[in-house]
Every structure is written in C-alpha cells, then in structure tokens.
Design an enzyme around this catalytic site. Structure first.
Site, PDB file in Angstrom:
ATOM      1  N   HIS A   1      35.395  39.983  36.374  1.00 14.80           N
ATOM      2  CA  HIS A   1      36.467  39.007  36.628  1.00 14.80           C
ATOM      3  C   HIS A   1      35.940  37.844  37.471  1.00 14.80           C
ATOM      4  O   HIS A   1      36.201  36.674  37.187  1.00 14.80           O
ATOM      5  CB  HIS A   1      37.627  39.676  37.385  1.00 14.80           C
ATOM      6  CG  HIS A   1      38.490  40.574  36.548  1.00 14.80           C
ATOM      7  ND1 HIS A   1      39.119  40.137  35.415  1.00 14.80           N
ATOM      8  CD2 HIS A   1      38.843  41.887  36.689  1.00 14.80           C
ATOM      9  CE1 HIS A   1      39.835  41.143  34.874  1.00 14.80           C
ATOM     10  NE2 HIS A   1      39.670  42.211  35.642  1.00 14.80           N
ATOM     11  N   HIS A   4      33.434  46.024  37.493  1.00 11.00           N
ATOM     12  CA  HIS A   4      34.605  45.498  36.764  1.00 11.00           C
ATOM     13  C   HIS A   4      35.101  44.208  37.442  1.00 11.00           C
ATOM     14  O   HIS A   4      35.280  43.178  36.779  1.00 11.00           O
ATOM     15  CB  HIS A   4      35.696  46.575  36.757  1.00 11.00           C
ATOM     16  CG  HIS A   4      36.967  46.169  36.076  1.00 11.00           C
ATOM     17  ND1 HIS A   4      37.269  46.523  34.783  1.00 11.00           N
ATOM     18  CD2 HIS A   4      38.017  45.432  36.518  1.00 11.00           C
ATOM     19  CE1 HIS A   4      38.447  46.013  34.451  1.00 11.00           C
ATOM     20  NE2 HIS A   4      38.932  45.350  35.497  1.00 11.00           N
ATOM     21  N   GLU A   5      35.282  44.279  38.760  1.00 10.33           N
ATOM     22  CA  GLU A   5      35.770  43.090  39.475  1.00 10.33           C
ATOM     23  C   GLU A   5      34.743  41.962  39.432  1.00 10.33           C
ATOM     24  O   GLU A   5      35.099  40.785  39.418  1.00 10.33           O
ATOM     25  CB  GLU A   5      36.149  43.432  40.913  1.00 10.33           C
ATOM     26  CG  GLU A   5      37.207  44.530  41.063  1.00 10.33           C
ATOM     27  CD  GLU A   5      38.454  44.333  40.204  1.00 10.33           C
ATOM     28  OE1 GLU A   5      38.782  43.188  39.884  1.00 10.33           O
ATOM     29  OE2 GLU A   5      39.089  45.352  39.831  1.00 10.33           O
ATOM     30  N   GLU A  65      40.257  40.097  31.013  1.00 12.65           N
ATOM     31  CA  GLU A  65      39.925  41.522  30.944  1.00 12.65           C
ATOM     32  C   GLU A  65      38.691  41.736  30.064  1.00 12.65           C
ATOM     33  O   GLU A  65      37.912  42.656  30.295  1.00 12.65           O
ATOM     34  CB  GLU A  65      41.144  42.282  30.415  1.00 12.65           C
ATOM     35  CG  GLU A  65      41.209  43.729  30.818  1.00 12.65           C
ATOM     36  CD  GLU A  65      41.331  43.967  32.317  1.00 12.65           C
ATOM     37  OE1 GLU A  65      40.973  45.063  32.767  1.00 12.65           O
ATOM     38  OE2 GLU A  65      41.790  43.038  33.045  1.00 12.65           O
TER      39      GLU A  65
END
Lengths: 500, 500
Positions: free
Chosen positions: B269, B265-266, B295
C-alpha cells in the site's frame, strides 16, 4: 445560546485547532520522516491560517462587546469572578489579533523565516554583521506592533507582557539588579573554591536503561503517563496540554544527567499543564499564568527538588542499581557534586542554575537598551563580550559562542529571556513557602514521595490557571511580592556548603 | 488566477486538511496516551467539520460550472486530458458532498457511532438480534443516499462505486462466479492433501530482531523510509500519503510471519502511495485508482512476491541468521509450507490467500441480496452459516465467529468487501504481465532485487493515479480485461505443487 455560551463555543474551536497545530509541531520534532517536511510546512501553514481566521472572527468582537456592556458590567481590569477573567483574556487576545494590519503580519512572518536562516548562517560562519540587519528589522517591527496595539510609548513592556502579562521592564530592572548584587558573592565563593565538580565521569550508560530510569522518576514525581508521553527530540521540550501532554528528552550514553534533568524539567512543565482545570483549557481559567509561572514549575522540580540531597538519598541506590558498573568508581560525593556542578560557561543552555541567571540579566539589559536606543545593533558583540567578562569572568571565543548563540531574536522574541529568571525567583519562593507549610517535605523527598508537594502546587498555583498574573500569583501563593531574596537564599543554602 | 488555478488552490487546502486529519487518526492508533482520547475526539470532529466546509465551499461549485462550460467543453465522461480527469473527480466529490442534506449526514454520523458500539456489544455477547436493527437502518440510509445522489435504482452499485469507481454489482457477480467455480477444485486438492502446514512451530522471536528484519525486508522492497515510518498498532494499517507514509504492524514473539507479512502487505500500500505523482496529491492525477487497485498492490507484494520460492531463496538465510536458535529445528520445507499455509478458518482476517476469496464472495452475495431485498437482515446468521458450510466446509461455532466478525457494516460500509477480491485478481494479472515483460523477474527476486518490478508497477499502475478506474487500469496495464483467470492460474501454480 447566551452570548457567553457562544463565546465559549468559539473558544473551544480555537483551542481545538491550536491543539492540532501543536501535535503537528510535536510530530515534526520527534517522528517526522526526514524528507516529509515539505508537506508538514503546508500543513502548519494551513492550520495557522485556520487559527488566525478563528481568532479574528468578527462575531467574537460582537460577543465581547455585548458581554462587556451588560449590566452590571463585568470588571475586566481587576476581575473578581470567572467571567471577568475569561473576558479580560479573550479581549486581549482578540484585540492583539485584529489590530495588527495584514501587511504587518505578513512582513513579520516573512522576516521570521528569513531571519532564522540568516541567524543559522551567521552562527555557522561566525558573522554577526550579516545577521545584524534582521535584528534591526525585528526591532522596527516590534515598535510598529506596539503602535498598532496602543503600547506606542512602551514597546519593550509590550514584549514582556506577551510572555508575562502584568510585568514590565521597570519591575524586572529592579528585581534583576537586586539579584545581580546578591549573586556576586555566592558565585565568587563557588568559583574560588578548591572543590571542583567533575561531569566527565559518566561513561557508557545504555539508552534503554536511562529511559526506564527517567520514566520511573518522572512518573513518581507525578507526571500522568495516562495523559502524556515522553519521546526523543534534538532539543527537549514539552508540548500539548493537560489533556495530552507530550514531552521529549534526548539521550547521550556519556551524559545521563542531561537526559534525566531535562526530562525532569519538562515534567515540571507537563505537571503544570496537567494541573490546570481540564474543563477550561479553552479559556483563561485553564491556561498557564505566563512563561515565568511555567518556568517556575519546571525549575522547582528540576532544581529545588531533584538536585537536593534528600531526593538523592532515595534515588542514589536506584540509580546505582540501574547502572551498577557505570557508577562503580564514582563516590556519592562526586555524584552529588556533579549533579550540582557550577562552572563558567559561555553558553546559556549549557549553564548551571547559579550562573544561568547572569546569562539572562545580560540579555535583558541588552534588550532594554536596544528598545531605548541606548545601544545600536552593531554594538551588540562588543557589549555582549564586555558583559560576559564583567559578570561571568569569561570571554566568548567568538560571536558564534557569544551573541549569536540564541535563536530567540531571529523570531522577534524580545522580552522572552527575562521569564526564565523570573521563573527561578518564583520557584525558590514557592519552595520555601511549601516547606513552611509542609513540615514533612524534606522527609517526603527522602522517601521518594512527592504527592504532598505536587498537591500544594496544584492548590496554590496550577488550579488558578491565568486567573492571577505572575506578580499576583507570587503574592497569592507565597504571601509575598516576587523578589530575588528566596532565590539568593536557596542558592546559598544549596551551594555554599558544597563549595566551602 | 484562472478558474483552474483557483480550483487547485481549494483542492490543495482540502488535501492539506485531510492529511492533518489522517495524522490525528494515525497518532490515535499508535501513540495516543490511553486517557487522551476525549481531546482526540474533539480534534477529529473539528477537522471533520473544517474538511466538510472546505469540500462544500460553494465557490468550488461555481468554478466547476465555469470550467465545465468553457469552449471547447472538456470531456469529463471519457476524459482524454489531465484537466478532464481532474474535473471528473472534483465534480463527483463536490456533488457527493453537497447533494446530501445535513439531516442525512447527521443521522448517518450518529448511526455509525451507535452501530459501532452495538456491534462491539453484540459480538461480545454473541447476540446478533441486538445488532440487526442497526444494519437495517444503515441499509435504509444507504438507499436514501442513493436517492439523493441520483442512483436511486442502483443503491448497491453506488456503494461499490464509492470504493471502486466504474465497477458495478453485475460485473462483480460475473467475475466472482467464474472465480468460485475455478477455486473449488484447487481448494479441494489442498484440503484433501496429506500435506499439512504447521504454523505453531515458531516460538520466542524477540520483537527487536523482528523489527530489524522486517525493516530490512520492506526497505529492500522499495519502501522509502525517508518519507515514511513503521510503528506499532493493534491492527496493521497504512495511512498518510506519498509525502509522508505511515504504516504499522504488530508483534507476537510466537508468530513472526504475521508481523512480517502484515508489514509487507502495508508496504505494498505504502509504495503505491509513494509512487503516485507527488505534485498532484491534491487531485485525481495523484490519487489512488480505488480500493481494488490499492489492494492489488498490497497483495502482489505480500503474496505473489514474498510468499514465493524465489523470494525465500534469498531471504531464508537472512531469516535464519536473524533467528538462529528459533529456527534450528525447522526445515526449509516446513518454513516454506508455513508461509503458504492453507486451512479452513471461519475468520476472514485470519485466513490465507486461497480461502480469503471465498470469505469475500459470501459477503458480496449477502450484500447484493440485502439490497435487492432477497434476504432479510434477520435471516443473515442462517444464510451466513449455510454459505460457510457450502463454500468452505466449516460451521462457525457461533455468530461472534460468524456474521458478527466484521466491523464494516456498523459503519455502513457496504460494497467495500468486493474490493479485496478484485485486488487479488488484478494482483495476479499484473504479476503475469510483469513476468512476461521482465524476463529476469524470478532471478531478481532470488537475488533480493525488486527494483525492476517496482519500476514496472510505477510505470504501469502508480504513475496513472486515478486517471484510469479499476477496469480501465487492468486493460491498460495488462492488455486484458479484469478476470479471475490469472488468480486461479497463480493459485494453482503456487499451491498445487505444495499440496500434491
């Protein structure tokens, strides 16, 4: 707010900005991703300009004048109280920041950057001539700097004062010549001895276990890991301050003593920072007394304490249990001798604590002669090599191994080298004073207990901040003027029995 | 220098200061020694004040007026060129900084600090009533803020605009009600299914191997570790920017999927940041398009890509070879089901990608009603619990597990929650667009090759910076207005076959 409160507020802001810049530098040398240095350079420049702006804020000048002219006027020459100490330091800082013309500052910054690259190239190519003009330009700029700051006739003294306020070249000259004379027979006996330390006997010490061991040692010495860390960098250093102390080490599986003693050395610096009054980090009451004083702390813990028989009485069993197979064939005598190895080494940073002083004396003589124009930059390599031959009995194989080995001059850092040796002197002097006043010292060390010694240093050195300059601190803490006598005595005590 | 060059110089300085503040925050959450936070608070305050000063510099106002009034006047409402884009963003930022009176800023800062502590206490003691007045004061301040910034009649729209420029509550309302309707049958089928994922089957995954595995995965996705790092923090996050991207994860030996998917997830980003134009990080051309767009990137990589069958076709053997004994008794089906587990969970941050959207919808409805004064703060717990019962079929056992679970409102962060769900919508929409245009996408994933997909995102999303706001970006990148249709389609595609 009173003028003093206003000044304090400004000093706190400067300190805060400086501590942020310090973290940027620490991160750069420990964690920064390899291609991210472009942004880091910008960030560092941003902070440098913010710090410069804060330090040269003309309101500081106004506040200082106001505080200096109040009745009764504070004695800032020989200040007796806290305010006098704070004002003396703040005035020096303000004047040094504001008296230099912007053109000088810009030239100096540019030269530092260019000279660094020239030095790195010259060392790579063993080509002193290409680097020589940069040293010359730094010398010229240093002299101009002395003119601007009112030290026109004593530029080298100013350089020394930057690192150790209150010390001058004549004082160092006298201390170093006594040291040189006293060291010669000690070094001769060691080098002539049939006893030879072996440092190549350590193989395959896993990094994780080295790290655990050195963290245990440095924590037991008294480094406060709740306000500090140790990480890895190419060259060990200690940065930050007592509120957040960041030290580093490096690891080599075949050289566990290097990372251990490097980290102990940095722990000495770190514990000094952690011993300064936490509520005064922004002014002279919470600043270190200078480079020499700082070095006295790192050296004392590294050498006097942690290379001692007593220390290893406690730590040898622990070291062996951390590395049982690696130390199997190594006797206690061999281990202790390796810890106290002395050898002729052309490289300062690789040298032991006996010969180290000679490396420094050579550099001091050179700087002194350069500033006095008794030596030309072009003559440096020959002079360097002749001195190494005479004092250390070695000839560097080339200039890369000789005059080009240190980065310092590329940054115009003249007057920096002597501090290392002044630190060695003070360390030995503090060591014997502490031993006099702490009868159980030897016993404490042999039990792995360092609190009494640390408390003694906290009380006699750390708590004073920059209240006393190096020479005053020596007198105050040891009852005696700074002298090489204790250092010579210590080196004899430690090394002559080993190299009989 | 032209006015634009002068503005650029000021924007670069602001960006530099902000990036330094970012590093202080990152260090605080990853490495800061436990007792050093006092100094860090000072440093953060120092930087906040330097940033505020730089952003409210009245010269920026003068430069903006000059640039906006030149002939021909740049169209900053619907800018067609780079300068228009830059000016629109710079104007918004400058106005938002300068139009708020110092008293409001001070009150807001104090309230944030007090409300945070009140929230932490209230959650600990399960005592909503003690926290309620702080939410009310934040609501009042938010309305005052809207007055100051010229959004007096649309305070909640302003809150949303802070996170996703160009989006308003009415738009979200319409998107969310379609999503709510579409989700209901999907969730019903999943929860009624006899198939139940087991997530408690993972035991004893060593941290070092987890770290190696997730670094391999995230590097292969395309995270540039030459300009970034991954470290450990209590809660995973991604900070820094494309020049130096710092993401974090956390490890649990009995929950390897948590750290793996958190770090993926990071990475989403991080790769968005790394895909923004590096030479424009200081202006709108190099900034993210908003929270929802950000997001969409983290969710797309985490969910659409890395929870897919194709992805695990390639990575399951690697995962098994990294953890051979730990995965011994776990079948491929069980593993894949655990990766795509869906369950009723009262806690948003622990919930899966299906139910997550409902957690958000509930929060959006509450915020909307609070701003419209259709709901009183005191009514929040009952309303919250009723909504959870209705939409998710669960009743929080107390307020700590219910309305007190999120930190956001204690910081006055209204209008933040919707972005998560808008990001889910855009992620699914981008996913199907990419699949349409990249016929080999499924095959690529099954081979562990992600370059085509990353390049597609670079070209269709990242390179645009903040040129397009969320709704424009959706149109531009996918040819369609933002809608929940793709998200519903994706959740059906992914989950209905699993929970048949």
């Amino acid at each position: 707010m009173t003028a003093l409160e206003q000044l304090t507020q400004k000093q706190k802001r400067i300190h805060s900005l400086e501590s942020i810049a310090g973290l940027l530098g620490w991160d750069q040398q420990t964690l920064l991703p390899e291609e991210s240095s472009d942004q880091r350079q910008d960030q560092i420049a941003t902070m440098a300009s913010a710090i410069h702006e804060a330090r040269t804020d003309s309101e500081i000048g106004g506040l200082l004048s106001k505080l200096e002219s109040q009745t009764p006027a504070p004695d800032t020459k020989n200040p007796a109280d806290d305010v006098g100490i704070i004002l003396r330091d703040a005035r020096t800082d303000y004047d040094r920041c504001t008296k230099l013309p912007a053109a000088w500052v810009e030239q100096h910054a540019r030269l530092c950057s260019e000279a660094y690259h020239a030095w790195a190239e010259a060392r790579k190519n063993n080509d002193f001539a290409s680097y020589a003009p940069y040293i010359q330009r730094h010398l010229d700029l240093a002299k101009e700097e002395a003119e601007h700051l009112g030290w026109g006739d004593r530029p080298y003294d100013l350089m020394i004062d930057f690192h150790d306020p209150g010390v001058d070249a004549a004082t160092i000259d006298s201390l170093f010549s006594e040291l040189k004379t006293g060291l010669a027979p000690v070094l001769k006996q060691i080098l002539d001895s049939p006893t030879k330390a072996r440092t190549d006997i350590f193989k395959g010490f896993p990094v994780a276990e080295q790290k655990t061991f050195l963290e245990e040692v440095t924590a037991s010495l008294g480094f406060n890991y709740k306000r500090g860390r140790i990480d890895i960098s190419l060259h060990p250093f200690c940065s930050g301050n007592g509120a957040d102390t960041r030290m580093t080490t490096r690891f080599d599986v075949d050289n566990p003593l290097d990372s251990l003693f490097s980290s102990i050395h940095e722990t000495g610096h770190g514990m000094y920072e952690q011993g300064l009054p936490l509520d005064s980090l922004h002014n002279a009451l919470g600043k270190a007394a200078g480079m020499g004083a700082h070095e006295s702390q790192s050296r004392l813990w590294e050498n006097q304490v942690c290379r001692s028989k007593a220390f290893w009485k406690h730590y040898e069993p622990k070291f062996r249990s951390a590395f049982p197979t690696q130390l199997e064939g190594i006797s206690s005598d061999d281990l202790y001798l390796a810890i106290n190895a002395v050898s002729r080494n052309p490289i300062r940073v690789d040298s032991d604590e006996v010969t180290y002083n000679l490396h420094i004396i050579i550099r001091f003589e050179i700087e002194k002669k350069l500033f006095a124009e008794e030596l030309q930059v072009s003559e440096l390599p020959d002079y360097w090599n002749a001195q190494y031959k005479e004092l250390l009995g070695i000839e560097p194989k080339d200039d890369a191994e000789g005059v080009l080995q240190d980065v310092h001059w590329s940054g115009g850092s003249f007057g920096y080298f002597p501090s290392y040796c002044l630190g060695n002197m003070l360390a030995a002097q503090l060591w014997y004073s502490a031993a006099d006043q702490l009868p159980s010292l030897e016993e404490d060390l042999a039990k792995g207990e360092f609190e009494n010694l640390l408390n003694w240093l906290r009380e006699n050195v750390h708590q004073h901040g920059a209240r006393y300059h190096l020479l005053e601190l020596s007198q105050k803490a040891t009852g005696q003027a700074l002298s090489p006598k204790s250092l010579i005595r210590y080196l004899k005590d430690r090394y002559l029995p080993l190299y009989a």
